[in-house]
Design an enzyme around this catalytic site. Structure first.
Site, PDB file in Angstrom:
ATOM      1  N   ASP A   1      -7.251  -4.022  -5.167  1.00  0.00           N
ATOM      2  CA  ASP A   1      -6.815  -2.736  -4.611  1.00  0.00           C
ATOM      3  C   ASP A   1      -5.408  -2.364  -5.077  1.00  0.00           C
ATOM      4  OD1 ASP A   1      -8.468  -4.482  -3.007  1.00  0.00           O
ATOM      5  OD2 ASP A   1      -8.463  -3.005  -1.405  1.00  0.00           O
TER       6      ASP A   1
ATOM      7  N   ASP B   1       0.792  -1.225   0.000  1.00  0.00           N
ATOM      8  CA  ASP B   1       0.000   0.000   0.000  1.00  0.00           C
ATOM      9  C   ASP B   1       0.824   1.273   0.000  1.00  0.00           C
ATOM     10  OD1 ASP B   1      -2.728  -0.874  -0.072  1.00  0.00           O
ATOM     11  OD2 ASP B   1      -2.431  -1.704   1.926  1.00  0.00           O
TER      12      ASP B   1
END
Length: 405
Positions: free
Chosen positions: A184, A120
């Site tokens: 994601d 991330d």
């Protein structure tokens, strides 16, 4: 008589065109006014929110029933959204105090440039340092972004041709020799493109392209909905399991996952100009916008196949992400399809900027958007504000204003 008739028809036509133009201007101005008003509300909210946290605390969500603000440290995947939103708000209306707050936060966040335990880093470092570098370039920011790209690249597996999302664990159903990729992860590729443009090293570009291609091959169904999680055998590169972690079911279309996919392939086209990514983005958009379960106000249910529709919860964060992506996508297309993308984004913004979703000042913990859904199956952040919902809402409003200039 013919000349008189022609003159009358011409006047009527011109009057009709003028009336239509005026109507379009009124509609456009209405959304502009709402956006300007929401920017002012957002500034007040983020000043209020900033006063509730100390350096090293990153707002995640707010639970109304507990009157409690939930925060994280810099290692949480959402840590970049708070400073990123502060920079966006300063860019939108000139809020120097929020910009200074954002710069101070970066001093704490910068240690994550060496974090190799997460995929991330795009969210964490590009949404924060990327915006800071874009608005006020500094050598230090460039170095931090390059180190972040290097850290992200360590998670790339050349056999699978993808970046590892989560480390294998019982909760994500991956074994020791498995590699997990979630949809994601498409959002973290923008950092890698920046790294290639900055350094001239195509390694980062190649990793992003390979990851996107692997995701197209294995994450998407024939209708262009996507699975949330794909588990690969990291020794052979083969996909072995396609499941969900945050959706209603393995076969369902988790709304924010679809939003991540759409946004990710819009970025892929922007950075590569490869038409296959444009077609992928258009196909995902068409799935979303033509879905029979998309409500009239175009703010999706938390899952397009959620139980209890039409009484299922909406996810405002998914709506904000989709709106932002559609505005950009409209600039890469022409004619009716471009108009559709922009008009649907406008409907989403009109809905999100209503009192149903925008919080009153000094409520909602200081967050802007209400009614987000973080992780329904795990019963966390359900019908609450979300830091990324705010970030992509502000981004969508900025993009709309820029498009209207």
């Amino acid at each position: 008589m013919k000349k008189l008739l022609f003159t009358v028809l011409s006047i009527l036509t011109l009057a009709g065109c003028k009336e239509k133009t005026q109507k379009e201007e009124i509609e456009k101005d209405t959304l502009d006014v709402k956006i300007d008003s929401t920017f002012q509300t957002a500034v007040k909210q983020y000043r209020y929110l900033s006063n509730q946290v100390t350096l090293g605390e990153y707002p995640k969500t707010f639970y109304k029933d507990k009157e409690g603000l939930e925060t994280s440290n810099s290692g949480w995947w959402c840590s970049g959204f708070f400073p990123g939103t502060l920079f966006y708000l300063d860019e939108a209306v000139g809020a120097q105090d929020l910009k200074e707050e954002g710069v101070a936060i970066l001093e704490d966040l910068k240690k994550e440039q060496f974090n190799t335990s997460t995929h991330d880093l795009g969210f964490m470092m590009y949404c924060s340092f990327g915006n800071a570098e874009r608005l006020a370039p500094k050598k230090e920011y460039e170095e931090i972004l390059m180190n972040s790209a290097k850290s992200l690249s360590t998670r790339y597996n050349d056999t699978v041709q993808a970046i590892r999302s989560w480390n294998s664990a019982p909760w994500n159903k991956a074994g020791e020799d498995d590699l997990v990729v979630i949809i994601d992860n498409m959002m973290n590729l923008e950092l890698l493109f920046w790294a290639t443009k900055h350094s001239g090293d195509s390694t980062y570009y190649d990793i992003a392209v390979n990851h996107a291609n692997t995701t197209i091959e294995n994450h998407f169904r024939k209708d262009y909905s996507s699975y949330h999680e794909v588990i690969y055998d990291e020794l052979t590169g083969k996909a072995k399991l396609k499941i969900t972690n945050q959706g209603a079911a393995d076969s369902s279309a988790w709304a924010r996952g679809q939003a991540w996919g759409l946004y990710g392939y819009v970025v892929m086209y922007r950075e590569t100009k490869d038409k296959k990514y444009l077609e992928q983005a258009k196909s995902i958009a068409n799935f979303l916008l033509n879905h029979p379960n998309l409500p009239k106000d175009k703010i999706p249910y938390w899952d397009f196949n959620a139980p209890k529709i039409p009484n299922a919860l909406r996810d405002s964060s998914a709506g904000a992400i989709i709106a932002s992506a559609l505005i950009e996508l409209s600039t890469y297309t022409t004619g009716e399809i471009s108009s559709k993308y922009l008009n649907d984004a406008k409907v989403m913004l009109e809905s999100l900027l209503s009192s149903e979703y925008i919080a009153e000042v000094e409520t909602n913990g200081g967050f802007i958007l209400k009614h987000g859904v973080g992780n329904m199956p795990n019963n966390t952040e359900v019908d609450t504000p979300l830091s990324y919902g705010d970030y992509y809402l502000i981004e969508a409003m900025l993009r709309y204003k820029e498009l209207n200039k």
